[in-house]
Enzyme design. Structure first.
Site, mmCIF file in Angstrom:
data_model
loop_
_atom_site.group_PDB
_atom_site.id
_atom_site.type_symbol
_atom_site.label_atom_id
_atom_site.label_comp_id
_atom_site.label_asym_id
_atom_site.label_seq_id
_atom_site.Cartn_x
_atom_site.Cartn_y
_atom_site.Cartn_z
ATOM 1 C CB SER A 59 -0.953 -0.035 1.199
ATOM 2 O OG SER A 59 -1.861 1.038 1.151
ATOM 3 C CB THR A 60 1.303 4.053 2.388
ATOM 4 O OG1 THR A 60 -0.073 4.077 2.676
ATOM 5 C CG2 THR A 60 1.854 5.466 2.335
ATOM 6 C CG HIS A 116 -4.262 -0.911 -0.779
ATOM 7 N ND1 HIS A 116 -3.827 -0.924 0.529
ATOM 8 C CD2 HIS A 116 -4.912 -2.085 -0.968
ATOM 9 C CE1 HIS A 116 -4.214 -2.061 1.104
ATOM 10 N NE2 HIS A 116 -4.861 -2.780 0.212
ATOM 11 C CG MET A 154 -1.611 3.370 7.686
ATOM 12 S SD MET A 154 -1.953 5.139 7.599
ATOM 13 C CE MET A 154 -2.842 5.355 9.152
ATOM 14 C CG ASP A 185 -5.802 -5.523 2.688
ATOM 15 O OD1 ASP A 185 -6.419 -6.553 2.992
ATOM 16 O OD2 ASP A 185 -5.713 -5.099 1.513
#
Length: 375
Positions: free
Chosen positions: A196-197, A222, A315, A318
């Site tokens: 993600s991030t 994401h 972050m 997930d």
């Protein structure tokens, strides 16, 4: 906990109003100001510097990309791009994110009430994730040849009237083939990556180091819809392997990486000795679509011990439970080490669950993938 101080820079008065009103619903965020262009913003920022900047790209007097480069050169600060979904806006946003921004949200085009109901959690999540990002790691990776791209940030908003946090059960049932005997009828290895991030630059760092012949790869990053295709296209031009946005029914074969399209879940499935992907609609899982947990559960179910699961910077949590399911099905698993993560959230949660057999810094993950291909 100190407040997250935010500066909004957008030439649209409506967008400034919507973003400001949305951010002010969260007591952990303080909006320092909302400026119509970067020059006004810089005057304000001389008095008090923000923790996060929400930035439009196309503005009068100074465009957002020029402003972003100036900020990153003089005083690196997490920047979230507020972008249009139009193709032109997406391309400009990719350039801005390659210059060091940490994330992207889509510019509200609907009415204020509709935006507050449908998209406020994405905006809040993006700002909170950005506030925790290690911007200097992004700048270092950009300088060494890797780039940051558009991404959908974890939804971590609290105190809002948003949908409940669903598990992978909402999309795919647990159990099934797992690590049973049927899983050893093929020797094809599957690499599953979730991030993600900070993941866009991490993925570039990993995939560009892989040889043309390596195991088939399935990826959840994401990201908003419409951006994953552009991200995959750029990586395809940089890598020896083929990289593309996944389509329903695509085969997972050596030398190919499939990236889940934004706004859709992607699952691995199998017919005989052939692996393919299913790209499906469905509810948000861990408030994400695509969800890493959904992909990892499908890999546990249909690849079992033939899979390698990798969870990288991001972050939230997930993918942590899905990675544990992969371990339980006999797969090897890797979590990215904190020392190289932009945000040590998802890997940390996986490690806490005992889901990571190995913890590796980013620069050692490509060799783990190559080794998995050798068996």
């Amino acid at each position: 906990m100190s407040l997250i101080k935010v500066m909004i820079v957008d030439d649209s008065a409506v967008v400034r109003q919507v973003v400001k009103q949305t951010l002010e619903t969260d007591p952990s965020i303080k909006v320092l100001g909302a400026a119509s262009d970067p020059l006004f913003a810089m005057e304000h920022m001389k008095r008090e510097w923000p923790d996060v900047i929400v930035l439009d790209i196309e503005m009068p007097r100074m465009d957002g990309l020029t402003f972003l480069k100036k900020i990153m050169a003089e005083r690196p600060t997490p920047v979230v791009i507020c972008s249009s979904l139009a193709e032109k806006g997406a391309e400009a946003s990719m350039n801005a994110l390659a210059a060091g921004a940490v994330g992207i949200i889509t510019k509200p085009k609907m009415g204020l009430k509709q935006f507050l109901e449908d998209a406020s959690s994405d905006l809040l999540g993006a700002v909170k994730a950005a506030s925790r990002a290690n911007v200097r790691k992004i700048i270092t990776s950009t300088a060494s040849g890797t780039s940051s791209h558009a991404e959908r940030i974890a939804n971590v908003a609290k105190g809002l009237n948003i949908a409940p946090k669903l598990s992978a059960d909402a999309v795919i049932s647990a159990g099934g083939l797992g690590s049973g005997a049927s899983m050893v009828k093929t020797t094809d290895k599957i690499i599953a990556i979730g991030t993600s991030t900070g993941g866009t630059q991490a993925l570039e760092a990993v995939l560009t180091k892989l040889p043309a012949v390596c195991p088939g790869i399935v990826i959840v990053q994401h990201m908003p819809e419409k951006f994953t295709a552009m991200f995959a296209e750029r990586l395809n031009g940089l890598c020896q392997i083929e990289v593309r946005e996944a389509k329903h029914g695509d085969r997972v074969i050596p030398g190919r990486a499939l990236i889940a399209p934004g706004g859709k879940h992607m699952m691995l499935t199998r017919s005989g000795a052939q692996y393919t992907v299913e790209v499906v609609d469905g509810p948000l899982v861990n408030r994400h679509r695509p969800s890493v947990d959904v992909l990892f559960r499908s890999c546990a179910k249909f690849a079992g011990r033939n899979a390698l699961g990798i969870i990288m910077t991001g972050m939230g949590d997930d993918g942590a439970r899905g990675l544990k399911e992969m371990v339980d099905a006999g797969a090897d698993t890797v979590a990215e080490d904190e020392s190289t993560c932009v945000v040590f959230g998802m890997p940390k949660e996986a490690i806490k669950l005992g889901a990571a057999r190995t913890v590796l810094p980013l620069n050692r993950i490509p060799e783990a993938i190559v080794a998995a291909g050798r068996g």
